[in-house]
Design an enzyme around this catalytic site. Structure first.
Site, PDB file in Angstrom:
ATOM      1  N   LYS A 155       5.377   9.842  -3.782  1.00  0.00           N
ATOM      2  CA  LYS A 155       4.450   8.691  -3.746  1.00  0.00           C
ATOM      3  C   LYS A 155       3.358   9.099  -2.774  1.00  0.00           C
ATOM      4  CE  LYS A 155       3.204   5.225  -1.823  1.00  0.00           C
ATOM      5  NZ  LYS A 155       1.810   5.064  -1.287  1.00  0.00           N
ATOM      6  N   GLU A 195       9.496  11.872   9.582  1.00  0.00           N
ATOM      7  CA  GLU A 195       8.580  12.535  10.514  1.00  0.00           C
ATOM      8  C   GLU A 195       7.543  11.485  10.877  1.00  0.00           C
ATOM      9  OE1 GLU A 195       5.801  13.811  12.235  1.00  0.00           O
ATOM     10  OE2 GLU A 195       5.160  15.045  10.552  1.00  0.00           O
ATOM     11  N   CYS A 249      -0.260  13.866  14.065  1.00  0.00           N
ATOM     12  CA  CYS A 249       0.887  13.308  14.786  1.00  0.00           C
ATOM     13  C   CYS A 249       1.199  14.125  16.032  1.00  0.00           C
ATOM     14  CB  CYS A 249       2.093  13.178  13.873  1.00  0.00           C
ATOM     15  SG  CYS A 249       2.249  14.505  12.714  1.00  0.00           S
ATOM     16  N   GLU A 270       0.030   5.495  20.059  1.00  0.00           N
ATOM     17  CA  GLU A 270      -0.581   6.508  19.192  1.00  0.00           C
ATOM     18  C   GLU A 270      -1.878   5.937  18.618  1.00  0.00           C
ATOM     19  OE1 GLU A 270       1.309   7.581  15.324  1.00  0.00           O
ATOM     20  OE2 GLU A 270       0.894   9.630  15.956  1.00  0.00           O
TER      21      GLU A 270
HETATM   22  P1  NAI Z   1       2.090   4.218   6.763  1.00  0.00           P
HETATM   23  O1  NAI Z   1       3.309   4.692   7.438  1.00  0.00           O
HETATM   24  O2  NAI Z   1       2.019   2.767   6.439  1.00  0.00           O
HETATM   25  O3  NAI Z   1       1.880   5.024   5.385  1.00  0.00           O
HETATM   26  C1  NAI Z   1       2.526   6.248   5.083  1.00  0.00           C
HETATM   27  C2  NAI Z   1       3.055   6.202   3.654  1.00  0.00           C
HETATM   28  O4  NAI Z   1       4.052   5.185   3.548  1.00  0.00           O
HETATM   29  C3  NAI Z   1       1.991   5.855   2.609  1.00  0.00           C
HETATM   30  O5  NAI Z   1       2.218   6.636   1.457  1.00  0.00           O
HETATM   31  C4  NAI Z   1       2.269   4.399   2.333  1.00  0.00           C
HETATM   32  O6  NAI Z   1       1.861   3.972   1.057  1.00  0.00           O
HETATM   33  C5  NAI Z   1       3.783   4.354   2.439  1.00  0.00           C
HETATM   34  N1  NAI Z   1       4.327   3.005   2.676  1.00  0.00           N
HETATM   35  C6  NAI Z   1       3.746   1.976   3.344  1.00  0.00           C
HETATM   36  N2  NAI Z   1       4.551   0.904   3.333  1.00  0.00           N
HETATM   37  C7  NAI Z   1       5.663   1.237   2.643  1.00  0.00           C
HETATM   38  C8  NAI Z   1       6.862   0.550   2.274  1.00  0.00           C
HETATM   39  N3  NAI Z   1       7.074  -0.722   2.622  1.00  0.00           N
HETATM   40  N4  NAI Z   1       7.800   1.233   1.569  1.00  0.00           N
HETATM   41  C9  NAI Z   1       7.608   2.505   1.214  1.00  0.00           C
HETATM   42  N5  NAI Z   1       6.494   3.197   1.513  1.00  0.00           N
HETATM   43  C10 NAI Z   1       5.529   2.581   2.219  1.00  0.00           C
HETATM   44  O7  NAI Z   1       0.844   4.674   7.642  1.00  0.00           O
HETATM   45  P2  NAI Z   1      -0.691   4.190   7.578  1.00  0.00           P
HETATM   46  O8  NAI Z   1      -0.730   2.706   7.342  1.00  0.00           O
HETATM   47  O9  NAI Z   1      -1.424   5.057   6.653  1.00  0.00           O
HETATM   48  O10 NAI Z   1      -1.199   4.525   9.064  1.00  0.00           O
HETATM   49  C11 NAI Z   1      -0.870   3.691  10.171  1.00  0.00           C
HETATM   50  C12 NAI Z   1      -0.578   4.528  11.403  1.00  0.00           C
HETATM   51  O11 NAI Z   1       0.557   5.336  11.193  1.00  0.00           O
HETATM   52  C13 NAI Z   1      -1.654   5.522  11.827  1.00  0.00           C
HETATM   53  O12 NAI Z   1      -2.651   4.933  12.580  1.00  0.00           O
HETATM   54  C14 NAI Z   1      -0.862   6.521  12.617  1.00  0.00           C
HETATM   55  O13 NAI Z   1      -0.685   6.061  13.935  1.00  0.00           O
HETATM   56  C15 NAI Z   1       0.474   6.547  11.924  1.00  0.00           C
HETATM   57  N6  NAI Z   1       0.590   7.694  10.991  1.00  0.00           N
HETATM   58  C16 NAI Z   1       1.333   8.785  11.359  1.00  0.00           C
HETATM   59  C17 NAI Z   1       1.404   9.889  10.526  1.00  0.00           C
HETATM   60  C18 NAI Z   1       2.182  11.121  10.874  1.00  0.00           C
HETATM   61  O14 NAI Z   1       1.813  12.196  10.458  1.00  0.00           O
HETATM   62  N7  NAI Z   1       3.296  11.028  11.555  1.00  0.00           N
HETATM   63  C19 NAI Z   1       0.671   9.945   9.264  1.00  0.00           C
HETATM   64  C20 NAI Z   1      -0.038   8.733   8.939  1.00  0.00           C
HETATM   65  C21 NAI Z   1      -0.074   7.672   9.795  1.00  0.00           C
END
Ligand code: NAI
Ligand code: MG
Length: 494
Positions: A187, A261, A296, A396
């Protein structure tokens, strides 16, 4: 068939619009709906992404489960050869993929996007070569019995990926999962659905249909049904802590394993005896200013010994001032844009919070080109004199904002570096071997570097402790631990 590279990212984005890749074919969403994909450098719509829901998830998982049966039965090295061939073909598309990822994420082509595309290809070559290492053990149980363990694939793996480094982070999941004999349904992230779809399309020319499927859509509507689908036996996720916990709870209901992660607030310590020149270059790279800090592992808390602090700040600022912000597709650009209006607002919020409590050193220049006036550009900020408990110093940010602190006492700075709910990466700069080793052992992080700042690479175990995640990626062990289960077989020869 071999797909010819298309280095016009605008045309490519249009041609990939509104589609999932399910069972070897590009297909629209069951709902018939799609959402816009935006170029964050201009705000223009460059294409659309299929809006997936539970019906698309079911179609993809069903196809994956079917394809996995024959894939599992194939000799491991044959699977590995096909995955290596995927990597080889992706190598031919590095420029194309770099351009498309620059267009949809705003990451500069020369400093970030093209590099990410080449590491993606390398990850498939790396894991493909590890296929013959899917070994079990012989167990000294009873001399009249042959007792062995074998590694079996789990079945269908669900992978949920973010937008910041979507190609590489996807490869670290898909490559080991496939080589181990699983089928995969990815996804993609809402903000970056097109380049990963292109990768899947290129790989589907090599792999049997159904083995690698990709869906676009929103988290709750498309990600959640993937996690809870009864035929998905493993979920691997990269993203925020908040969503990681949701995914983990859903997986717990089915008692399936998860790899997470998550985020970080990674410390960097610069001791008084450090090579300042190298430490400044390392801090510039470690903070990922060329990725707008959207990493990250960004070294977003930098502790500098009092004797070097002022010179460090001055020279770090000069380094970032010399970086050019501009069109991500322009080879001259060092720094591109923030991914989305939401992230933009979030980063601005932290910057204004920081300005209330500390000193903001604002770096570089916004682009002057009028065609970029609606782009999500933010001038990088180095904060000094912030209290340790200010929100920008603890949380973060995922933006081009780093907090520099002054220290004199080693024990105190080590305690402060560890005083975080995260534990992803950490760095120390010192010429003293004893201090380097002491810190390397005592820093609470999954990835510690001394006198350097490399990014994630295949064969270096990657992942965090504390709230930064569960499980490591990028190595042979990660393939064995996360994408197989161990079966014990006892043959009684008596
Ligand atoms: P997110 O964690 O919401 O999104 C990551 C993935 O999870 C996306 O594909 C999203 O569609 C999916 N997702 C969201 N809600 C879900 C659910 N209920 N069930 C299953 N999948 C779901 O992150 P977002 O909103 O893009 O960014 C928010 C913050 O997260 C950023 O500001 C940053 O601090 C952190 N982040 C950390 C990352 C890392 O590499 N560890 C990468 C992206 C964001
Ligand atoms: Mg979210």
């Amino acid at each position: 068939m071999t797909i010819t590279p298309n280095t016009d990212p605008f045309a490519l984005a249009r041609s990939l619009s509104g589609l999932h890749l399910i069972n070897g074919a590009l297909v629209p969403a069951a709902s018939g709906t799609s959402f816009d994909v935006i170029n964050p450098a201009t705000g223009a719509v460059i294409g659309t992404a299929a809006e997936g829901d539970a019906r698309d998830v079911d179609a993809a998982v069903t196809a994956a489960a079917k394809a996995q049966k024959a894939w599992k039965a194939m000799p491991a090295r044959e699977r590995g050869k096909l995955v290596v061939e995927c990597g080889r073909r992706l190598m031919d598309h590095v420029d194309e993929l770099g351009r498309l990822i620059a267009l949809e994420t705003g990451k500069a082509l020369r400093t970030e996007s093209r590099i990410e595309a080449s590491v993606l290809a390398d990850a498939f070559v790396f894991f493909g070569g590890l296929a013959s290492e899917l070994k079990g053990e012989s167990v000294p149980f009873n001399p009249s019995m042959l007792t062995v363990t074998v590694r079996e694939p789990i079945g269908v793996v669900g992978a949920i990926i973010p937008w910041n480094v979507p190609l590489l982070l996807m490869a670290l999941k898909v490559a080991p999962a496939l080589v181990a004999g699983n089928a995969v349904v990815v996804k993609s992230a809402e903000e970056a659905p097109l380049t990963v779809l292109r990768v899947c399309q290129i790989m589907n020319e090599v792999l049997p249909a159904g083995l690698f499927n990709i869906l676009s859509g929103f988290g709750p509507e498309c990600g959640a049904p993937l996690v809870s689908h009864p035929k998905v036996g493993k979920v691997t996720f990269t993203g925020s802590v908040e969503t990681g916990k949701i995914v983990s709870r859903m997986a717990a209901d089915k008692l399936i394993p998860v790899t997470l992660e998550l985020g970080g607030k990674s410390p960097m310590i610069i001791m008084g005896d450090a090579d300042l020149e190298k430490a400044i270059a390392g801090a510039t790279a470690g903070m990922r200013f060329t990725r707008q800090g959207q990493s990250c592992t960004a070294s977003s808390r930098i502790y500098v010994h009092d004797s070097l602090h002022d010179e460090f700040v001055r020279r770090l600022k000069a380094n970032v001032d010399a970086m050019k912000m501009g069109d991500p597709l322009d080879e001259a650009t060092d720094i591109g844009t923030i991914i989305s209006p939401d992230q933009f607002a979030r980063v601005q919020h932290y910057i204004s919070e920081g300005k209330k409590h500390g000193t903001a050193h604002v770096c570089s220049q916004l682009p002057e080109d009028p065609s970029l006036k609606d782009g999500l550009f933010i001038q990088p900020v180095i904060f000094t004199d912030l209290p340790a408990d200010a929100a920008p110093a603890r949380e973060e940010i995922f933006g081009p904002v780093c907090c520099v602190f002054r220290f004199t006492d080693y024990e105190a700075v080590l305690a402060e570096a560890n005083n975080s709910e995260y534990g992803l990466a950490a760095t120390i700069w010192t010429r003293d071997l004893k201090t380097a080793l002491d810190a390397a052992h005592r820093l609470e992080a999954g990835f510690v570097q001394v006198n350097q700042n490399l990014v994630v690479q295949p064969n270096l175990s990657y992942g965090g402790t504390k709230l930064s995640g569960l499980g490591k990626e990028a190595t042979l062990e990660s393939m064995l631990e996360h994408f197989t289960h161990k079966k014990t077989i006892i043959v009684n020869m008596g």
